[in-house]
Design a protein around this motif. Structure first.
Motif, short mmCIF file in Angstrom:
data_model
loop_
_atom_site.label_atom_id
_atom_site.label_comp_id
_atom_site.label_asym_id
_atom_site.label_seq_id
_atom_site.Cartn_x
_atom_site.Cartn_y
_atom_site.Cartn_z
N TRP A 70 13.25 -2.98 6.77
CA TRP A 70 14.04 -2.84 5.53
C TRP A 70 13.35 -1.95 4.51
N PHE A 71 12.02 -1.91 4.54
CA PHE A 71 11.28 -1.15 3.53
C PHE A 71 11.63 0.34 3.60
N LEU A 72 12.00 0.82 4.82
CA LEU A 72 12.30 2.24 4.97
C LEU A 72 13.54 2.65 4.17
N SER A 73 14.39 1.67 3.86
CA SER A 73 15.53 2.04 3.01
C SER A 73 15.13 2.03 1.53
N ALA A 109 0.83 -1.20 0.00
CA ALA A 109 0.00 0.00 0.00
C ALA A 109 0.87 1.26 0.00
N PHE A 110 1.89 1.27 0.86
CA PHE A 110 2.78 2.44 0.90
C PHE A 110 3.54 2.60 -0.41
N ARG A 111 4.03 1.48 -0.93
CA ARG A 111 4.84 1.54 -2.15
C ARG A 111 4.02 2.15 -3.28
N ALA A 123 19.76 -6.33 6.89
CA ALA A 123 18.41 -6.51 6.35
C ALA A 123 18.37 -6.12 4.89
N ARG A 124 19.11 -5.06 4.53
CA ARG A 124 19.09 -4.65 3.13
C ARG A 124 19.76 -5.68 2.24
#
Lengths: 664, 359, 323
Positions: free
Chosen positions: C223-226, C203-205, C291-292
């Motif tokens: 990890w999504f925050l990067s 949804a955010f993406r 995580a990345r």
């Protein structure tokens, strides 16, 4: 009310009753609408997310006390622990054969070459050439996808779950086939096993049977055993009467009757039961991965954490391929069981059996001894391609189709779902409950009304009435879509065998592709919404409905269609006046099955924004303090299923009886 | 409407023989609380339809009694729904009767326990079914030996005996075929062979030929007649086909709505129908083919010249036509030297021309 | 005729059998039996793997060190939190290496059942809150103050939110007070449950990509925050005890000190693996890096851990048992 349910008197008052029943239904609905506008929003029994009822607290306590007693209770010490030990040993043994390093070797006993050879050999011996080739191709594909070991882990777990399911399921099925009493007794238990969401019993299972293969296997077989029991019972029950009567007339004992007539005559159906058991077991692969079941399911779940659609799809394809291979092989085996292989010369067959057996044995030996035949050669790029392809398609779709799909979502939600949900969930519970019971009596019978009344009571008692109605609204919309698709595509496939050939594998894929694989694409296209949940339900349920309708249309005798054509019907008239009415039984069955399949996706719906019961179940699985509420939500799903099923069956029975009653 | 249901053996059957099967007041009622119906004079008197509406029960067999003599072919006939198939199943308790007696060789079968009943079925009875009831996954030999297998006979004995009866019914050469490779008529020969294989005392036939083509049906009927002559078993034969009944039956029991309408030899049914239903039923029968001289003879009048040809009373009219018409005086019907009556041109022509009033 | 066919078939079959056997002659490497597992004072060490990537980063690094430095046989079990905690009691789980709060579980398993003990902080700080995609923060700079949320409520309206603004919640495993917050802060919003982390991320993406408005519950480290740097909306500041009554809560979520939980018996045995877990401590940046590697560079957790450990030997040294 009483007059409309007296089926016995239907013949005499036919002309008047024909008009009164639909009128009564319309009248009831109209009354409901009027009452709804007046009373809307009262007594809705909404329960905030974090609030628990006494029942939910009590269920939590029960769950805790079970966990607390596991080291002292003799039931655990001498019963559950023994079961666990046996299950663990079985799975570990099969894993050691094909999947995991064992017996002091760095690799399993059988490598890829041996497995491919043995599977192909067995497919040929029990089935035919074509399925043997399919099996060889399918299993080699796992290696090329880079998923050999994962696939074998999944296969090992599935085989054990299926083995145990059959070990108990077939005898129970036979018992249910010969004893009406046992049949009546076990049917609701099977309903419960099949519709209770797995998420509800995963956590308790790990308490009882610990984390490990045993719990995963038992979770799988709870879902996979019912088809084995049901279909075996059905097979026994539908054995044609004449040979059985003849057997009795020669003074057969009960045992002779069973072993010499009933079992041989229902062999084919029982093998189909094996087939359905395998399919059900494979459907549990991803869910079981949530409690550490090894195999392809883990790959899917892990990929989901990083929203890696491609990798999930790759593993999903392996599951689909395994399902299709096992399905086709067991189907071929069931045909051979009934008709024999059709070989002209049994001597040649014996020779071939021995010859190919030798080849398979040699391959097995090679894969035992040599590394190249044991570990699948690296460098299979196929998995990469599949994964990239899936990612590309998903990305393309969400860039180019999202506006269109969003419009569809908005349209259906605003025009259909929201009004229906408002009507169901915002009626006072007593009004809604009364409407359900009266409807059951009107379109079904008094028995169905009684069942509906009990179900309404249970839903209110569960403390989740409002959530149940929201879920019911979604379920009804999804079922409507499923039936529409079923009729349109099913009729098309029923009329054109070319369409059938092309579409059927797609349907198989839709049915066996784990929902977790398409969660993200669905959200991408339809955003986090109830409609996404509906789409997930439709993807899973529509194939069943379509297949049932297609088979129903195809089963219509050619002469009937010929007669219609001879009378000058055009295609549309043939479909609407002959094929659909004559496939009525299949349509009813498709509706019923569609409904049940949609309900089994309620929990998956909870993962993409459906809220309501599905979400409560997921939450109960995720948080200990919500366990009781999740269990109650699971029960509510089962209750909804039983209620809708019984009403639909009663309605179908009634409409069946109507025309035949006129003849007597 | 009421008939004397206890039929005394007549015609070719000797009066003094004890019957093989003796059925008394047999009832079969389907439905809830079925057992109260035969006992209640009120319910038992109701018509089928009234019974269904009052007690939601269906009486398939109502107070049926008859005897079957040794060596006899006893035919039970009726249209579909008359209760005849239920009746035959009650005789071996494939369907459990509601009330009454079935005495077989002096033993009331309805009192037999499970074990005894099995024993009777294994040794004494066997049955040929309308839809053959063959096991599709067994060869002809194995199907024929099926009853023996259930009885516990060894494989060698089964095969030996099976081959004997296969030859008897003319199926030699098909021993290893599967049922679905055979025509309907041949499948029923397998059914027949299977029934004969156990060497039973009584053979039951439940409409065995009604699923067959007319020509094959005729063949099979002749086959039964031939086998009856050859092995001389007592046979109870169910059919809805009057000509089949007349052709095979020593005696015929006609059923309607579960009741016995009339019982007797073929010529009795045709010659003296008990009521309008039977009369209707037999009206298209070529009477000359069925009736014997007994039925058409008249007492000798003074004017008759009693020196014409002499024939027995059991001679079928058709067979007597030539003699009667060739003679210029009435034919004398004589039994044991006693003059029973005479038959002249008028009587014969009446029958041959199908004049109903003649009887 | 028939016998000729027989012979041909037989010949074909035996030919292929022989062909297969000749392959044997070509050989290849034979499979050797492995020796028994290498000994050491560390035997088997079982880590639960909770289903998020940050957790997996912690676990992968600990497992890598335990295997290479301590000679442990590490077993990883993929489990949800609740089931992992259950596993302490049955002796099937030794350690959970990233725990977000879960006061209810701590009470149940540490205090009541006494099957688990706390093994200290991971050094990672967890922040929970409401986030918007970066384009929104740019376009509506004042949106990051909760006081202005009502002003923008209509932006967030969807088919699911019943005429109000939509606040998207995620995986039900995470602690949430959002329904109470909305009520107590007088916000014109409706909580909609996405039900799973992937759905939330998707949804955010999509919102960022298409410049659509979305307000949702999220957390850091993730990890999504990067991939997309979501912007946090400030709620009334957290004060000690302001969330004591979940019904009345009207403040932001506390900053969580993410800690490690181990089974009581594992801690009591005090083996090298326990000491490793006890000593383990790193930073948000460390975890985000690993995580990345896993989430975006498509490395396996093992490869990612190995790469990080090689580059950070000094940190690893400090975790090892003193002997």
């Amino acid at each position: 009310m009483a007059t409309t349910t007296m089926t016995g008197s239907s013949t005499r008052t036919t002309p008047r009753r024909r008009i009164t029943k639909p009128l009564a239904v319309v009248g009831l609905l109209a009354l409901w609408l009027v009452a709804w506008t007046l009373l809307r929003g009262q007594d809705m029994l909404e329960l905030p997310r974090a609030t628990l009822t006494d029942l939910h607290h009590w269920l939590n306590d029960v769950n805790d006390s079970v966990g607390a007693s596991r080291n002292s209770n003799p039931l655990f010490l001498y019963f559950f622990n023994e079961i666990r030990a046996v299950m663990d040993a079985l799975v570990t043994f099969v894993q050691g054969l094909i999947a995991q390093p064992a017996y002091g070797r760095p690799v399993p006993v059988l490598g890829w070459l041996g497995v491919v050879a043995l599977v192909s050999y067995a497919s040929w011996a029990f089935g035919n050439w074509r399925v043997a080739l399919l099996a060889a191709g399918g299993f080699t594909l796992f290696g090329l996808q880079g998923l050999w070991q994962e696939s074998m882990d999944t296969l090992a777990l599935t085989l054990v779950a299926v083995f145990v399911s059959l070990l108990f399921g077939i005898p129970l099925g036979i018992l249910a086939g010969v004893s009406d009493r046992f049949h009546r007794l076990i049917t609701p238990v099977l309903d419960l096993m099949q519709t209770m969401p797995t998420f509800v019993y995963l956590a308790p299972l790990t308490l009882v049977f610990l984390i490990g293969p045993a719990s995963a296997t038992i979770a799988t077989l709870i879902y996979a055993m019912p088809p084995a029991i049901r279909i075996t019972a059905h097979g026994i029950r539908s054995v044609p009467a004449p040979p059985v009567e003849a057997t009795d007339s020669f003074g057969a004992t009960r045992r002779q009757r069973l072993t010499k007539a009933l079992l041989p005559l229902s062999k084919r159906t029982i093998v189909l039961g094996v087939n359905q058991t395998i399919m059900a077991a494979l459907a549990m692969v991803t869910v079981a991965a949530l409690i550490d079941a090894p195999g392809l399911g883990k790959t899917v779940i892990k990929a989901l954490q990083t929203t890696d659609v491609g990798t999930a799809f790759n593993a999903g394809v392996a599951i689909v391929v395994m399902a299709i291979v096992l399905d086709r092989v067991t189907t071929a085996a069931s045909i051979r069981a009934e008709q024999g292989g059709g070989e002209a010369n049994p001597r040649i067959r014996r020779l071939l059996l021995a010859g190919f057996g030798l080849v398979a044995a040699v391959c097995s030996y090679l894969s035992y001894t040599y590394l190249w035949a044991s570990e699948f050669p690296e460098g299979g790029q196929l998995g990469e391609y599949l994964s990239q392809g899936a990612t590309t398609v998903t990305t393309w779709a969400q860039h180019n189709l999202a506006d269109l799909t969003a419009a569809v979502k908005d349209g259906v939600t605003i025009a259909l779902l929201n009004p229906l949900e408002a009507l169901l969930a915002e009626s006072p519970w007593w009004l809604m409950g009364a409407v359900i019971v009266l409807l059951a009596a009107l379109i079904g019978n008094l028995r169905a009304a009684a069942v509906a009344a009990v179900c309404v009571g249970l839903l209110v008692g569960s403390g989740l009435w409002n959530a149940s109605m929201v879920t019911l609204a979604m379920t009804l919309v999804a079922t409507l879509l499923v039936v529409t698709l079923g009729v349109v595509i099913g009729v098309w496939m029923g009329r054109s065998s070319r369409a059938d050939r092309v579409i059927r594998p797609v349907l198989d894929a839709g049915q066996t592709m784990p929902a977790f694989v398409y969660l993200i694409p669905v959200v991408a296209l339809f955003s986090v919404s109830r409609f996404s949940a509906i789409v997930a339900g439709v993807v899973y349920a529509a194939p069943v409905a379509i297949k049932l309708v297609a088979d129903g249309v195809r089963a219509i005798p050619e002469s009937t269609v010929e007669a219609a054509t001879a009378a000058g019907s055009n295609t549309w008239q043939t479909i609407t006046k002959v094929q659909l009415p004559m496939a009525r039984q299949s349509l009813l069955l498709a509706t019923n099955q569609g409904l049940i399949y949609v309900l089994s996706m309620v929990v998956i719906g909870g993962l993409v924004g459906a809220g309501a019961l599905g979400y409560e179940v997921v939450a109960g699985f995720s948080q200990g303090q919500l366990y009781g509420k999740g269990l109650a939500a699971g029960v509510a799903i089962v209750v909804l299923g039983i209620m809708l099923d019984r009403i639909a069956r009663a309605a179908a029975q009634r409409s069946d009886r109507a025309p035949s009653a006129n003849q007597t | 409407m009421s008939t004397d249901t206890a039929v005394q053996p007549r015609g070719q059957v000797n009066d003094h023989q004890t019957p093989v099967i003796s059925v008394r007041n047999l009832w079969k009622v389907f439905g809830p609380n079925a057992e109260r119906v035969p006992g209640s004079a009120e319910l038992a008197a109701l018509s089928r339809r009234e019974l269904r509406e009052r007690a939601r029960c269906t009486a398939a067999v109502r107070e049926v009694s008859f005897d079957v003599a040794p060596g006899e072919v006893f035919v039970v006939m009726g249209l579909s729904g008359s209760g005849k198939s239920t009746l035959v199943r009650c005789l071996t308790r494939l369907i459990e009767p509601t009330a009454g007696e079935v005495v077989f060789e002096g033993e009331d079968i309805l009192r037999a326990d499970k074990k005894r009943l099995r024993e009777l079925r294994r040794r004494k009875f066997s049955m040929v079914f309308q839809h053959f009831g063959l096991l599709p996954y067994r060869t002809v030999v194995d199907n024929v030996g099926y009853g023996l297998e259930i009885r516990g006979a060894g494989r060698a004995e089964r095969i030996r005996r099976a081959n004997e009866v296969i030859e008897l019914v003319g199926l030699d050469g098909y021993e290893n075929a599967y049922p679905d490779q055979l025509s309907g008529g041949m499948q029923q020969r397998v059914g027949l062979a299977r029934a004969l294989a156990g060497d039973p005392d009584v053979l039951f036939f439940d409409e065995p030929f009604s699923a067959l083509d007319p020509l094959i049906r005729r063949d099979m009927q002749n086959e039964v007649i031939r086998l009856h002559r050859q092995v001389g078993k007592t046979m109870v034969f169910i059919t809805h086909d009057l000509s089949e009944a007349l052709k095979l039956g020593d005696r015929i029991l006609l059923m309607r709505d579960g009741n016995v309408v009339q019982a007797g030899t073929g010529d009795e049914l045709v010659g003296a129908p008990a009521d309008d239903y039977v009369r209707d039923f037999v009206q298209d029968v070529p009477r000359a083919d069925v009736l014997t001289l007994r039925w058409i003879m008249r007492p000798a009048r003074d004017s008759d010249q009693l020196d014409g040809p002499e024939l027995g009373p059991g001679v079928i009219v058709r067979d007597a036509v030539r003699t009667v018409l060739a003679a210029d005086r009435p034919v004398r019907v004589v039994e044991n030297g006693e003059l029973l009556g005479v038959v002249g041109h008028a009587e014969v022509l009446d029958i041959v021309a199908g004049n109903q009033a003649g009887a | 005729m028939r016998s000729i066919v027989n012979k041909r078939v037989l010949a074909g079959v035996s030919l292929s059998a022989v062909a297969a056997l000749t392959l044997t002659a070509c050989g290849g490497d034979k499979i050797e039996s492995t020796d028994a597992a290498d000994s050491g004072d560390c035997s088997t060490f079982t880590i639960a793997i909770n289903p998020w990537v940050g957790y997996e980063a912690n676990a992968a690094v600990i497992a890598h060190v335990a295997e290479t430095e301590l000679g442990c046989k590490v077993v990883k079990k993929d489990l949800k939190e609740e089931i992992a905690w259950q596993g302490f009691g049955t002796g099937q789980v030794d350690a959970i290496v990233e725990n977000w709060g879960h006061d209810d579980l701590k009470k149940k398993y540490i205090e009541d059942q006494q099957t688990a003990v706390n093994a200290g902080s991971t050094g990672v700080e967890g922040v929970i809150g409401w986030y918007v995609p970066p384009w929104m923060a740019e376009e509506y700079p004042d949106i990051t103050d909760w006081n202005n949320l009502n002003k923008y409520a209509s932006l967030f309206e969807t088919t699911e939110s019943g005429g109000k603004g939509q606040l998207l919640d995620g995986d039900p495993s995470f602690v949430t007070n959002d329904e109470a917050l909305v009520k107590n802060l007088g916000l014109d919003y409706q909580v909609v449950y996405a039900g799973s982390e992937p759905a939330l991320i998707q949804a955010f993406r999509q919102a960022e990509e298409k410049k659509e408005p979305v307000l949702g519950y999220f957390y850091d480290p993730q990890w999504f925050l990067s991939e997309i740097e979501l912007v946090k909306v400030d709620l009334p500041e957290y004060q000690e005890g302001c969330d004591a009554d979940p019904e009345k809560v009207a403040c932001d979520y506390p900053v969580y000190d993410l800690d490690k939980i181990v089974s009581k018996s594992f801690a009591d045995a005090n083996g090298p693996a326990y000491q490793l877990v006890d000593n383990f401590n790193w930073s948000n940046e460390d975890q985000n890096l690993v995580a990345r590697y896993i989430a975006q560079d498509n490395m396996s957790p093992e490869e990612a851990a190995e790469k990080w450990v090689e580059a950070n030997q000094d940190k690893v040294e400090a975790w090892l048992p003193q002997s």
